[in-house]
Design an enzyme around this catalytic site. Structure first.
Site, PDB file in Angstrom:
ATOM      1  N   ARG A 219     -35.855 -59.736  37.400  1.00 58.90           N
ATOM      2  CA  ARG A 219     -35.740 -59.655  36.070  1.00 58.90           C
ATOM      3  C   ARG A 219     -34.796 -58.686  35.503  1.00 58.90           C
ATOM      4  O   ARG A 219     -34.428 -57.548  36.046  1.00 58.90           O
ATOM      5  CB  ARG A 219     -36.894 -59.345  35.130  1.00 58.90           C
ATOM      6  CG  ARG A 219     -38.097 -60.489  35.546  1.00 58.90           C
ATOM      7  CD  ARG A 219     -37.652 -61.684  34.630  1.00 58.90           C
ATOM      8  NE  ARG A 219     -38.925 -62.550  34.868  1.00 58.90           N
ATOM      9  CZ  ARG A 219     -38.612 -63.590  35.536  1.00 58.90           C
ATOM     10  NH1 ARG A 219     -37.595 -63.770  36.506  1.00 58.90           N
ATOM     11  NH2 ARG A 219     -39.594 -64.548  35.782  1.00 58.90           N
ATOM     12  N   GLU A 331     -16.293 -44.149  14.654  1.00 55.65           N
ATOM     13  CA  GLU A 331     -17.324 -44.972  15.578  1.00 55.65           C
ATOM     14  C   GLU A 331     -16.983 -46.438  15.276  1.00 55.65           C
ATOM     15  O   GLU A 331     -17.732 -47.287  15.730  1.00 55.65           O
ATOM     16  CB  GLU A 331     -18.547 -44.870  15.090  1.00 55.65           C
ATOM     17  CG  GLU A 331     -19.291 -43.494  15.497  1.00 55.65           C
ATOM     18  CD  GLU A 331     -20.658 -43.529  15.142  1.00 55.65           C
ATOM     19  OE1 GLU A 331     -21.346 -44.226  14.603  1.00 55.65           O
ATOM     20  OE2 GLU A 331     -21.073 -42.219  15.413  1.00 55.65           O
ATOM     21  N   GLU A 333     -16.807 -48.383  12.494  1.00 53.65           N
ATOM     22  CA  GLU A 333     -17.548 -49.089  11.749  1.00 53.65           C
ATOM     23  C   GLU A 333     -16.910 -49.331  10.306  1.00 53.65           C
ATOM     24  O   GLU A 333     -15.876 -48.455   9.805  1.00 53.65           O
ATOM     25  CB  GLU A 333     -18.792 -48.086  11.391  1.00 53.65           C
ATOM     26  CG  GLU A 333     -19.711 -48.026  12.210  1.00 53.65           C
ATOM     27  CD  GLU A 333     -21.020 -47.141  11.857  1.00 53.65           C
ATOM     28  OE1 GLU A 333     -22.027 -47.310  12.545  1.00 53.65           O
ATOM     29  OE2 GLU A 333     -20.789 -46.465  10.986  1.00 53.65           O
TER      30      GLU A 333
END
Length: 378
Positions: A219, A331, A333
């Site tokens: 997993r 960042e 954004e």
């Protein structure tokens, strides 16, 4: 040279055992070093030594431990290489120093000194007590990449690693409903990818509902950390504030409209509360100062594959004038915001306009608690 003087988080047995790759029980003795001091650097807030020959009080010494790698189980060279790798990730280089033991005798040892002072805060024992558990978990992920990635390549991942470590430490505080030491057996744990996020895999068994153990399954998880999302709501005007921004993840999986309407959200920084993160993200993305927070849940957005726990809030705010925000350009954004009425919000939810799960979740929470929030105005 087998003797090493270690200080900061790596002087703790939990961190040191992970770094050198074997348990450290009785191989360390207290020692101290003069002419140096500890600082909190800008590299994932790592506590590092810096030379301070002109220290005002020569009697002030940095406390640490002396470890003789020759006493370890035939891993002297391997342990030295692992120590050097760990410190190189934080731009700390080996230097010979004269350290003093508790009985007053001195000895020469290798220590690791920051190549350039990157922080101005003096590290205190209280700081180390609070943050060493985070570094213990962080070192577990960091050392998984020795021999696979260079310290230079890993530096861009140090802060996200610390964020994930903080989330892991916080998750350990939750009460266990089962005995995980017996109900989950891990046969292998591999760190397959790291950058801003981390990709991990395990070969594991878990206890079935009939009491038997499952077969061994492979997993994976896309590990991120903990996040906070807040839907700003003005109860007086009955309006909400949404943000829209480009999301590369949705674009990469083929979404034809990768500009997503969302509630302001972001990762919870180490040492930051979910509430403080919600307030910070609202301010950064929209310019709004929240007046209050209504907790709407602590939820995994996709528990089958994504290890991101999201703290959801309704943020009470004055939305009469929304100015500023737009995210942090450093960042990457680029955020725009939009004020809409509560009824328009719910109409868009009913029309399946939104694809962002935290936005829909907080909108539905607001629908159930809107009357209470509006009544609290009086």
């Amino acid at each position: 040279m087998a003797k090493h003087f270690l200080t900061g988080a790596v002087a703790s047995r939990d961190v040191l055992s992970t770094v050198i790759g074997q348990p450290v029980i009785s191989q360390t003795v207290p020692a101290s070093l003069g002419g140096h001091r500890l600082v909190i650097t800008n590299l994932a807030r790592h506590v590092a030594l810096v030379a301070d020959a002109g220290v005002a009080d020569p009697s002030q010494r940095v406390a640490g431990v002396l470890v003789d790698l020759d006493t370890l189980d035939a891993l002297d060279k391997g342990a030295q290489a692992r120590l050097a790798f760990y410190h190189a990730c934080f731009e700390c280089d080996p230097h010979p120093v004269e350290v003093t033991l508790e009985d007053g005798t001195t000895t020469t040892a290798i220590t690791y000194i920051a190549s350039a002072e990157a922080g101005d805060s003096t590290a205190t024992q209280a700081y180390l007590a609070d943050w060493t558990p985070l570094y213990a978990r962080m070192s577990y992920e960091l050392m998984a990449y020795i021999g696979r990635k260079s310290p230079q390549d890993l530096r861009v991942s140090l802060s996200p690693m610390l964020t994930r470590a903080a989330a892991w430490v916080e998750a350990q505080k939750q009460p266990q409903q089962r005995d995980l030491s017996k109900d989950v057996i891990v046969h292998a744990h591999r760190h397959e990818y790291v950058n801003y996020f981390s990709g991990e895999e395990m070969d594991l068994q878990f206890r079935r509902y009939d009491g038997s153990m499952s077969e061994v399954h492979n997993r994976g998880v896309w590990a991120a950390g903990h996040a906070a999302v807040v839907l700003p709501y003005d109860p007086q005007r009955d309006t909400v504030l949404l943000v829209e921004q480009f999301r590369a993840a949705t674009y990469m999986v083929g979404e034809q409209c990768p500009w997503m309407w969302e509630a302001p959200a972001g990762m919870i920084d180490p040492g930051e509360s979910p509430e403080d993160a919600a307030r910070r993200e609202a301010k950064e993305e929209t310019g709004v100062n929240l007046q209050g927070l209504d907790f709407a849940g602590r939820l995994y957005s996709s528990s089958g594959s994504l290890g991101e726990l999201v703290y959801c809030y309704i943020g009470v705010a004055d939305l009469s004038e929304v100015q500023g925000g737009g995210g942090i350009q450093g960042e990457g954004e680029d955020v725009r915001s939009k004020v809409m009425s509560f009824h328009e919000l719910m109409s868009e939810v009913d029309n399946h306009t939104f694809s962002d799960l935290p936005l829909v979740t907080t909108a539905l929470w607001l629908a159930r608690h809107r009357d209470r929030l509006r009544a609290n105005m009086s």
